[in-house]
Design an enzyme around this catalytic site. Sequence first.
Site, PDB file in Angstrom:
ATOM      1  N   HIS A 138       4.227   7.674   9.663  1.00  0.00           N
ATOM      2  CA  HIS A 138       5.935   7.621   8.384  1.00  0.00           C
ATOM      3  C   HIS A 138       6.741   7.713   9.642  1.00  0.00           C
ATOM      4  O   HIS A 138       8.013   7.614   8.801  1.00  0.00           O
ATOM      5  CB  HIS A 138       5.423   7.643   7.045  1.00  0.00           C
ATOM      6  N   GLU A 150       0.110  -1.332  -0.396  1.00  0.00           N
ATOM      7  CA  GLU A 150      -0.135  -0.347  -0.154  1.00  0.00           C
ATOM      8  C   GLU A 150       1.198   1.116  -0.670  1.00  0.00           C
ATOM      9  O   GLU A 150       0.387   1.941  -0.580  1.00  0.00           O
ATOM     10  CB  GLU A 150      -1.013   0.538   1.270  1.00  0.00           C
TER      11      GLU A 150
HETATM   12 ZN   LIG Z   1       1.429   4.923   5.465  1.00  0.00          ZN
END
Ligand SMILES: [Zn+2]
Length: 508
Positions: A436, A309
């Site tokens: 992230h 993803e």
């Molecule tokens: Zn992500």
Amino acid sequence: MKGFNSAMAITAAGLLVMTSSAEPLPRSSKCESPLVQDKPLVDSIHLKDLLKCAQDLEDIAYATPYRNRVHGSEGHKNSVKYFKDTLEALGDYYTIELQEYTTEVTFGSSRVFSADGIDFATDSFEYGNNGTWTDVPLVNVANLGCNPEDIPDSVAGNVALIARGSCTFVQKITNAGAKGAVAAIIYNNAEAGIAAGTLGGVNDLIPVGGLTRADGLALAARVEAGETVTSSGDYWAYVDFGTSHNVIATSKYGDPNNVLFLGAHSDSVDKGPGINDNGSGSCGLLTVAKALSKWRTNSQVKFAWWTAEEEGLLGAEHFVETSTAADLAKIRLYLNFDMIASPNYYLGIYDGDGSRYNITGPPGSDVAEKLFEDWFDAKNLTTFGSEFNGRSDYGPFLDAGVPCSGLDTGADGVKTEEEMTIYGGIAGEPYDQNYHDAGDNVSNLALFPFEVNGKAIAHAVATYGKSWEGFPARLASNSTIPARRHVHARESGASKRHNCGVNEVLDY
Ligand SMILES: [Zn+2]
Ligand SMILES: *[C@@H]1O[C@H](CO)[C@@H](O)[C@H](O)[C@H]1NC(C)=O
Ligand SMILES: *[C@@H]1O[C@H](CO)[C@@H](O)[C@H](O)[C@H]1NC(C)=O
Ligand SMILES: *[C@@H]1O[C@H](CO)[C@@H](O)[C@H](O)[C@H]1NC(C)=O
Ligand SMILES: *[C@@H]1O[C@H](CO)[C@@H](O)[C@H](O)[C@H]1NC(C)=O
Ligand SMILES: *[C@@H]1O[C@H](CO)[C@@H](O)[C@H](O)[C@H]1NC(C)=O
């Protein structure tokens, strides 16, 4: 290997406890399982199970050198094994398919810059070369470093500090390298953001890092004033092809022509273990998939843990591309769960009716949004539409005309004052401060939304697993789907069909 092995052992033990506990008894045949009911299914979703799964994924990540679960990494392969093994331990409820996918990924990277021992926000450049240096003085470059004469001889053996603008990054870095600089630091010429970009291709330039304009100007001013400012940097990336898998679990029971499909992504970025993003959605699905296995459904229920993803929705896209139009037409609804436990959360439902962001999904997206809204309303919980922009694994499904919905608690967007009043947390800060990043681990999950969203997933599964009443039919498809009926498995005399036959087709 504390992580993986002990995780698996505890999971197996947990399953033993589950089967001997209350609720529906283990069935000797599917027809003896009761039809799924909303309240018991929702009530069987517990925070401790969600957290156990999140901890298992963190252990899997931290047991590997790069401490992440990037597509194709050992951490991701072990995540795939974890989902597969946990589902297989449920017996014959699901058919489990692994769909292989290969793409180029960054397995590990570092972007670190400090001056006089103080860390600065920095970024790397695409195609930037590896470089590590310690306590090397900064030297200011005149003008913008576009001409060789801008570079003072004193950069030799030192780090060149250069402003962005007028010419390419490559030109500036080439000029600094020609005078013997060991690295270049480029600071932005715009107020917002860290200087970053691409060097266009593989090269043999000196390593380079980026800074904000404010940080760059402040350092340049100190150097200009005659101070010796020493810097340390650590920039590298390990990029290679990685192979991993989508895990797709399909209930063997329920109508395969009216499928409820739920997905989350099982990979992380290279910077961290990805426990909110998107371990939380993955664990929500796994916990509901386990709980569902004690019940019978009328609709076929499919769960997917997508890979890659983070590389651009590649795993889900691969699935959609390799599915036939006829199979996609059987999906009544796709539900996506990507980040459901953000530390500075809000409760978001994809804005499928376009009431907030004016982007609507295929008919049914609005109905599913309403199902979630009503469920949260009944608990006096405020929700907000979340942007239905296709920037997660539901994107490829939307493109294929499949109605979509889902929940999320925010990524790098910023919390509003209104949201702070409602949910607490900090206005003006990102919903997930560790988005992230390395801090996206179990200790930073928000537990309340994790559990309530887990239960909301169960509510959707109980609702549409039982019936599509009130949900619009898919737009007519010209593919003919042969009706397979297993009459022998149907309870005789039942006025309404119970779908206790294997993949029995119901008429909707
Ligand atoms: Zn992500
Ligand atoms: C950069 O460093 C990483 C990590 O050590 C290494 O895997 C990679 O091959 C290096 N890249 C180059 C171009 O040398
Ligand atoms: C919503 O979008 C449509 C088409 O994309 C546009 O015509 C319309 O003006 C928009 N409405 C609002 C309120 O922005
Ligand atoms: C929601 O609020 C209403 C009115 O304040 C109250 O009557 C009701 O019991 C509350 N429901 C829940 C589930 O808290
Ligand atoms: C989780 O991330 C935090 C940073 O937010 C860090 O301090 C902590 O050590 C991490 N947990 C583990 C188990 O490494
Ligand atoms: C059948 O579907 C395809 C693709 O969805 C479409 O291009 C085609 O026109 C349709 N044919 C008929 C007869 O509706």
